[in-house]
Design an enzyme around this catalytic site. Structure first.
Site, PDB file in Angstrom:
ATOM      1  N   GLU A 133       0.830  -1.209   0.000  1.00 21.08           N
ATOM      2  CA  GLU A 133       0.000   0.000   0.000  1.00 21.08           C
ATOM      3  C   GLU A 133       0.861   1.254   0.000  1.00 21.08           C
ATOM      4  OE1 GLU A 133      -2.661  -0.991  -1.103  1.00 21.08           O
ATOM      5  OE2 GLU A 133      -4.120  -0.334   0.375  1.00 21.08           O
TER       6      GLU A 133
ATOM      7  N   THR B  48      -4.354   7.609  -5.728  1.00 16.20           N
ATOM      8  CA  THR B  48      -4.475   7.681  -4.266  1.00 16.20           C
ATOM      9  C   THR B  48      -3.464   8.682  -3.715  1.00 16.20           C
ATOM     10  OG1 THR B  48      -5.233   5.410  -4.198  1.00 16.20           O
ATOM     11  CG2 THR B  48      -4.396   6.292  -2.142  1.00 16.20           C
TER      12      THR B  48
HETATM   13  N1  HSE Z   1      -7.804   5.505   3.603  1.00 12.71           N
HETATM   14  C1  HSE Z   1      -7.178   5.643   2.328  1.00 12.71           C
HETATM   15  C2  HSE Z   1      -7.477   7.035   1.790  1.00 12.71           C
HETATM   16  C3  HSE Z   1      -7.708   4.571   1.425  1.00 12.71           C
HETATM   17  O1  HSE Z   1      -8.612   7.471   1.930  1.00 12.71           O
HETATM   18  O2  HSE Z   1      -6.566   7.672   1.250  1.00 12.71           O
HETATM   19  C4  HSE Z   1      -7.115   4.569   0.053  1.00 12.71           C
HETATM   20  O3  HSE Z   1      -7.824   3.594  -0.716  1.00 12.71           O
END
Ligand code: HSE
Length: 310
Positions: A128, A181
């Site tokens: 991640e 992201t």
């Molecule tokens: N919690 C993370 C965000 C998840 O909102 O950036 C990314 O999928």
């Protein structure tokens, strides 16, 4: 030589109010990897899924997961990974987490399960971090453990599995808008005003209480995000009007899925989820954006072996 075939599910992070601390697993959709361990010291990754992913092994989320696992257990091995099935990257349902979770879970099984669930998730978080520039577990934890998972703390990682009410469905739309992201995290302010923080932790408490007591109304009512959504919804055309239409179907809530641009409606009936899915599709079609829609049950199942040869 040892080989496993492992599945890890798609997931939805945040559930509205739970930025980086709550995520849920989805049924049936996910990644399948075959991982072989033999004597030596090296890593190969072969992609036969048909889904385009970076060819450079250093850009593949599986690489830091495998390396961190081997480092943790203090062993060297030749690891050969075949990506058999893959969620499309950027689809908003935890594509990188599904690969990372499958790799971490599969490695743990191959080496006789030396790591706890938490430690497996910590390995998956390495993937991640490569994908998003942050160590968050709200996709990786449900992808490993299944169900709805609360990350009570990160230092050390403290994971709490919450009850999943029966018959929970998500209608998820993946509009053809590119928002990484990384980008969606970088636009967030570094500090949260106290007024918003108070509203946010009130909602997180409400969501957890709703899940634990099966209070469906409270669950939906609590899924409001004052921390990330105000900054991220600018990437999603017509977000506020779309939510009004979705809530009118009887859906419990509509939120950005993880960092977006995907959006999901949480529903406690399949028929409502189907109706929400239709509205999500119509909305983005009318915007000329193009999209895919999935209606998927929330699942209690996490990563699992589908085959093992020794
Ligand atoms: N919690 C993370 C965000 C998840 O909102 O950036 C990314 O999928």
């Amino acid at each position: 030589m040892k080989k496993v075939r492992v599945f890890a599910p798609a997931s939805i992070a945040n559930m509205g109010c739970g930025f980086d601390v709550i995520g849920l697993a989805l049924d049936e959709v996910g990644d399948i990897l075959e991982i072989t361990a033999s004597e030596g010291d090296g890593l190969t990754i072969t992609n036969i899924s048909g889904v385009p992913i970076p060819e450079d092994i250093e850009m593949n989320v599986i690489t830091p997961v495998v390396r961190s696992f081997l480092r943790k257990i203090g062993q060297k091995a030749q690891i050969d990974v075949v990506i058999c099935e893959k969620i499309y990257p950027g689809s908003g349902i935890g594509s990188s987490a599904a690969s990372s979770a499958a790799a971490a879970y599969g490695m743990n099984e191959l080496f006789g399960c030396p790591l706890s669930d938490e430690e497996v998730v910590v390995c998956a978080m390495e993937g991640e971090n490569l994908a998003s520039g942050g160590y968050h577990a709200d996709n990786a934890a449900p992808a490993v453990m299944g169900g709805i998972v609360l990350i009570r703390g990160y230092e050390p990682l403290d994971l709490i599995q919450l009850p999943v009410p029966g018959n929970f469905y998500c209608a998820v739309v993946h509009p053809h808008i590119v928002v990484s992201t990384k980008e969606a995290r970088e636009i967030l302010p570094k500090a949260v005003p106290m007024h918003d923080a108070v509203r946010q932790w009130g909602n997180v408490g409400g969501l957890v209480a709703g899940l634990c007591t099966g209070n469906i109304k409270l669950i939906g009512h609590s899924m409001q995000d004052f921390v990330a959504e105000p900054y991220r919804k600018q990437f999603i055309p017509g977000f506020d009007e779309l939510r009004k239409k979705i809530l009118a179907t009887g859906a419990l809530a509509m939120n950005i899925s993880g960092s977006g641009p995907s959006v999901f409606a949480l529903c406690d009936h399949k028929a409502i989820a189907d109706a929400s899915g239709k509205i999500l599709k119509e909305h983005f079609d009318a915007m000329g954006t193009g999209c895919e829609v999935y209606v998927v049950k929330v699942s209690n199942k996490g990563a699992k072996l589908t085959h093992l040869t020794i």
